[in-house]
Scaffold this active site. Structure first.
Site, short mmCIF file in Angstrom:
data_model
loop_
_atom_site.label_atom_id
_atom_site.label_comp_id
_atom_site.label_asym_id
_atom_site.label_seq_id
_atom_site.Cartn_x
_atom_site.Cartn_y
_atom_site.Cartn_z
N ARG A 34 0.82 -1.20 0.00
CA ARG A 34 0.00 0.00 0.00
C ARG A 34 0.86 1.25 0.00
NH1 ARG A 34 -4.54 -2.31 4.26
NH2 ARG A 34 -5.43 -3.76 2.74
N GLU A 46 -0.92 -8.93 -5.70
CA GLU A 46 -2.17 -9.70 -5.79
C GLU A 46 -1.90 -11.17 -6.11
OE1 GLU A 46 -4.86 -8.61 -4.52
OE2 GLU A 46 -3.98 -6.64 -4.28
N TYR A 126 -10.81 -12.23 -10.34
CA TYR A 126 -10.55 -11.57 -9.06
C TYR A 126 -9.28 -10.72 -9.13
CZ TYR A 126 -8.85 -10.74 -4.44
OH TYR A 126 -8.34 -10.11 -3.35
N ASP A 144 -13.55 -11.92 -3.80
CA ASP A 144 -12.91 -13.13 -3.26
C ASP A 144 -13.73 -13.64 -2.08
OD1 ASP A 144 -12.39 -11.37 -1.22
OD2 ASP A 144 -10.25 -11.84 -1.08
N1 ADE Z 1 -5.70 -9.93 -0.16
C1 ADE Z 1 -5.70 -9.89 -1.50
N2 ADE Z 1 -5.34 -8.68 -1.94
C2 ADE Z 1 -5.10 -7.93 -0.86
C3 ADE Z 1 -4.67 -6.60 -0.65
N3 ADE Z 1 -4.43 -5.80 -1.69
N4 ADE Z 1 -4.53 -6.17 0.61
C4 ADE Z 1 -4.77 -7.01 1.64
N5 ADE Z 1 -5.15 -8.26 1.51
C5 ADE Z 1 -5.32 -8.73 0.28
#
Ligand code: ADE
Length: 337
Positions: A34, A46, A126, A144
């Site tokens: 992030r 991902e 997804y 998901d």
């Molecule tokens: N699980 C799948 N993608 C995610 C993400 N971007 N952040 C947290 N958990 C996740």
């Protein structure tokens, strides 16, 4: 009650968007993917996060991007190098697909559309939805298990979430209410499922931004949802794993190109009993659980006096640095010294 097609549920979900975004801005976890965001890093995150826990991915994601900061760097690597950096994450076909995707991206550039992202190797609906929402600003739902769970509770919807049709209905419902903050919305849905509306055990409804909206909570029936098909029991495989040592070297073999842990390295592995390599100097039992199979293993550390064919004989250092050994064999690694 199946209430997903009603207008009432569209309205419920529309009302649920603002408090979710507000909650996410305040409560989101600080996760490495992030912090810096571009389509390539989002794709790496991902793919790693498919079927693997956030805690297991965090450090590996950072290491992977240090080694391969761009699609070009990943495209130029060998498959062995990529698998080594994927070591322990499981589902290794994801690593091979990511490698192939990087080659395509290095040649053609990163796609700009859902269809383009969806056409990359290893990318399903997804993952394509998540990458589009998170890194391309496109309003494409990523549905998901977490998202299915929180929506089935919000709507107290008893449709079976293992039916593809249920997933499709939720995707359409989300599409209608997608806000301009596509990245935050996509991750907020996942985050609520991961830290509040949790899969195992009671959800933490006291912390939920939807506590005054959630039909399941208002009825005191949180744990009646989601409704799922009962899972089949896993097949149990009894196996013997032989950690053979000759002088300074250990025997490895490559798994078959198809099937479980395809093409990865392992200690000589036998379903049932092993041939007689001589008396073990140590023995231990270990278990590894895959999605459909459980391996119940007896590990045997055996000294042998020649480098028996057809195995590949490697030093402890080579084994640690070059060979990707799946975590199924982790219990036997302390024998490698
Ligand atoms: N699980 C799948 N993608 C995610 C993400 N971007 N952040 C947290 N958990 C996740």
């Amino acid at each position: 009650m199946d209430c997903m097609d009603t207008n009432e549920n569209s309205q419920l979900l529309a009302r649920a968007v603002p408090p979710l975004l507000e909650w996410y801005r305040v409560c989101k976890r600080d996760l490495p993917w992030r912090r810096m965001r571009n389509p390539y890093t989002a794709l790496v995150a991902e793919l790693m996060l498919q079927q693997t826990r956030v805690e297991a991915v965090k450090e590996r994601y950072v290491q992977f991007l240090e080694a391969f900061p761009t699609p070009e760097a990943l495209a130029a690597a060998s498959e062995e190098e990529v698998l080594k950096l994927w070591e322990g994450l499981g589902y290794y076909s994801r690593a091979r697909n990511l490698h192939r995707a990087a080659k395509k991206i290095a040649e053609e550039g990163f796609p700009h559309t859902f269809e383009g992202v969806r056409a990359l190797p290893g990318v399903g609906d997804y993952t394509a939805g998540a990458v589009c929402s998170i890194a391309l600003g496109l309003p494409v739902p990523a549905v998901d298990g977490n998202v299915l769970r929180i929506l089935s509770r919000l709507c107290a919807d008893s449709s079976n979430i293992d039916d593809a049709a249920t997933r499709g209905r939720y995707a359409r419902l989300l599409q209608e209410v997608y806000p301009p903050e596509t990245a935050d919305f996509c991750e907020a849905l996942m985050e609520l499922g991961a830290i509040v509306c949790v899969p195992n055990g009671a959800p933490l409804c006291g912390q939920c931004p939807w506590q005054t909206l959630c039909r399941a909570h208002l009825a005191g029936r949180e744990e009646d949802f989601p409704v799922r098909t009962e899972k089949k029991a896993r097949r149990i495989v009894e196996a013997t794993v032989c950690v053979l040592r000759c002088g300074e070297k250990y025997a490895l073999e490559k798994r078959p190109a198809k099937g479980l842990l395809a093409g990865l390295w392992q200690f000589p592995f036998f379903e049932g009993a092993a041939p007689d390599f001589g008396p073990p100097v140590a023995e231990k039992r270990a278990k590894h659980i895959f999605s459909h199979v459980e391996w119940h293993m007896t590990g045997k550390r055996i000294d042998v006096c020649e480098e028996i064919a057809p195995y590949t004989w490697v030093t402890a250092q080579e084994l640690r640095e070059k060979y990707a050994i799946p975590s199924a064999f982790k219990a036997f690694l302390p024998w490698i010294v």
